[in-house]
Design a protein around this motif. Structure first.
Motif, mmCIF file in Angstrom:
data_model
loop_
_atom_site.group_PDB
_atom_site.id
_atom_site.type_symbol
_atom_site.label_atom_id
_atom_site.label_comp_id
_atom_site.label_asym_id
_atom_site.label_seq_id
_atom_site.Cartn_x
_atom_site.Cartn_y
_atom_site.Cartn_z
ATOM 1 N N UNK A 248 7.056 14.903 -7.234
ATOM 2 C CA UNK A 248 7.030 16.279 -7.741
ATOM 3 C C UNK A 248 6.037 16.542 -8.864
ATOM 4 N N UNK A 249 5.652 15.525 -9.577
ATOM 5 C CA UNK A 249 4.680 15.718 -10.658
ATOM 6 C C UNK A 249 4.032 14.393 -10.995
ATOM 7 N N UNK A 250 3.027 14.450 -11.853
ATOM 8 C CA UNK A 250 2.361 13.194 -12.240
ATOM 9 C C UNK A 250 3.217 12.375 -13.200
ATOM 10 N N UNK A 251 4.412 12.853 -13.511
ATOM 11 C CA UNK A 251 5.325 12.024 -14.312
ATOM 12 C C UNK A 251 6.009 10.955 -13.443
ATOM 13 N N UNK A 252 5.919 11.133 -12.144
ATOM 14 C CA UNK A 252 6.552 10.198 -11.213
ATOM 15 C C UNK A 252 5.505 9.219 -10.702
ATOM 16 N N UNK A 253 5.877 7.961 -10.726
ATOM 17 C CA UNK A 253 4.962 6.904 -10.306
ATOM 18 C C UNK A 253 5.763 5.818 -9.606
ATOM 19 N N UNK A 254 5.263 5.333 -8.472
ATOM 20 C CA UNK A 254 5.964 4.269 -7.752
ATOM 21 C C UNK A 254 4.997 3.142 -7.454
ATOM 22 N N UNK A 255 5.530 1.955 -7.413
ATOM 23 C CA UNK A 255 4.696 0.802 -7.094
ATOM 24 C C UNK A 255 5.490 -0.220 -6.315
ATOM 25 N N UNK A 256 4.744 -1.069 -5.621
ATOM 26 C CA UNK A 256 5.335 -2.160 -4.832
ATOM 27 C C UNK A 256 4.287 -3.268 -4.786
ATOM 28 N N UNK A 257 4.020 -3.885 -5.904
ATOM 29 C CA UNK A 257 2.845 -4.737 -6.071
ATOM 30 C C UNK A 257 2.755 -5.943 -5.141
ATOM 31 N N UNK A 258 3.885 -6.497 -4.745
ATOM 32 C CA UNK A 258 3.850 -7.683 -3.893
ATOM 33 C C UNK A 258 4.403 -7.405 -2.503
ATOM 34 N N UNK A 259 4.587 -6.142 -2.212
ATOM 35 C CA UNK A 259 5.049 -5.782 -0.878
ATOM 36 C C UNK A 259 6.515 -6.013 -0.628
ATOM 37 N N UNK B 89 0.827 -1.204 0.000
ATOM 38 C CA UNK B 89 0.000 0.000 0.000
ATOM 39 C C UNK B 89 0.866 1.261 0.000
ATOM 40 N N UNK B 90 0.587 2.133 -0.945
ATOM 41 C CA UNK B 90 1.290 3.416 -1.005
ATOM 42 C C UNK B 90 0.510 4.402 -0.133
ATOM 43 N N UNK B 91 1.039 4.646 1.066
ATOM 44 C CA UNK B 91 0.297 5.436 2.046
ATOM 45 C C UNK B 91 0.563 6.931 1.952
ATOM 46 N N UNK B 92 1.647 7.299 1.348
ATOM 47 C CA UNK B 92 1.974 8.716 1.255
ATOM 48 C C UNK B 92 2.757 8.939 -0.034
ATOM 49 N N UNK B 93 2.213 9.732 -0.913
ATOM 50 C CA UNK B 93 2.928 10.085 -2.139
ATOM 51 C C UNK B 93 2.997 11.593 -2.292
ATOM 52 N N UNK B 94 2.950 12.264 -1.172
ATOM 53 C CA UNK B 94 2.896 13.728 -1.181
ATOM 54 C C UNK B 94 4.160 14.377 -1.713
#
Lengths: 116, 113
Positions: A61-72, A53-58
């Motif tokens: 810097x922009x919507x060009x940045x994306x992070x994931x951790x699908x299996x923890x 779970x991505x709890x904080x993505x504050x």
């Protein structure tokens, strides 16, 4: 593994290219963080995961940045349409527990991104 | 929002001399306080941390830091510097209950023979 592993160690991208940066946290670590460190600056928070779970993505810097951790476990930071201002060292860190802000963070050596 | 100030960008110390690196924070209450060290090409390594209690905390590699509430400071000290201490040092704060660390801009320590 023995520590937090990040790959690649160095990445050169042409402006406008997409990049993906990988982080392998210490096995069993629940919390995972991404930080951006510009030249001559301290690390700045980007995003935080608790398991998958991505709890904080504050800090992204922009919507060009994306992070994931699908299996923890493994996490990927993706930057679309890279710009020169994205040039920085991207640091990943992990921590065993989920809520103990005072617990030790283990940092990887980072991925140095250069956008030409 | 909380912030961290490290007023010295560079400090040069002779080997064997004492060291003090300054850190001031801005926050209404007492945050969690940390000092990290970063050597070239290496990840950040935790030197020490303060949460509560005794205001003088001991860390690894002979470092210590003192929390002074009245001055909102958390200065790092070492009585005798070794050449291997040359690195970048970062002070950081965390607000209890929140996850992220807020870092200062760092102080680069140079050790002269």
């Amino acid at each position: 593994g023995a520590g937090v592993s990040q790959s690649p160690r160095y990445k050169v991208a042409k402006r406008g290219q997409d990049v993906a940066l990988r982080c392998d946290p210490i096995s069993g670590h629940v919390s995972l963080f991404w930080y951006q460190q510009a030249l001559g600056q301290g690390p700045e928070f980007l995003t935080y995961f608790q398991n998958e779970a991505q709890l904080d993505k504050s800090g992204l810097p922009s919507d060009r940045f994306f992070a994931e951790r699908p299996e923890g476990s493994v996490s990927t930071l993706k930057i679309q349409r890279t710009q020169q201002e994205d040039s920085a060292v991207y640091l990943c860190a992990s921590r065993y527990s989920q809520g103990a802000t005072n617990e030790k963070l283990f940092f990887g050596s980072g991925t140095q991104l250069s956008v030409l | 929002a909380q912030s961290v100030t490290q007023p010295d960008i560079h400090i040069t110390v002779s080997e064997g001399a004492s060291l003090e690196l300054r850190c001031n924070y801005s926050y209404g209450a007492t945050p969690y306080l940390f000092w990290y060290v970063q050597s070239p090409g290496q990840g950040l390594q935790l030197l020490l941390k303060y949460f509560s209690g005794d205001t003088l905390v001991q860390g690894i590699k002979g470092f210590e830091a003192e929390f002074k509430r009245s001055q909102s400071s958390f200065n790092l000290r070492k009585p005798s510097v070794h050449w291997s201490d040359a690195a970048e040092y970062f002070c950081a704060v965390a607000i209890p209950g929140f996850q992220k660390l807020v870092f200062g801009t760092g102080t680069r320590l140079l050790v002269s023979p």
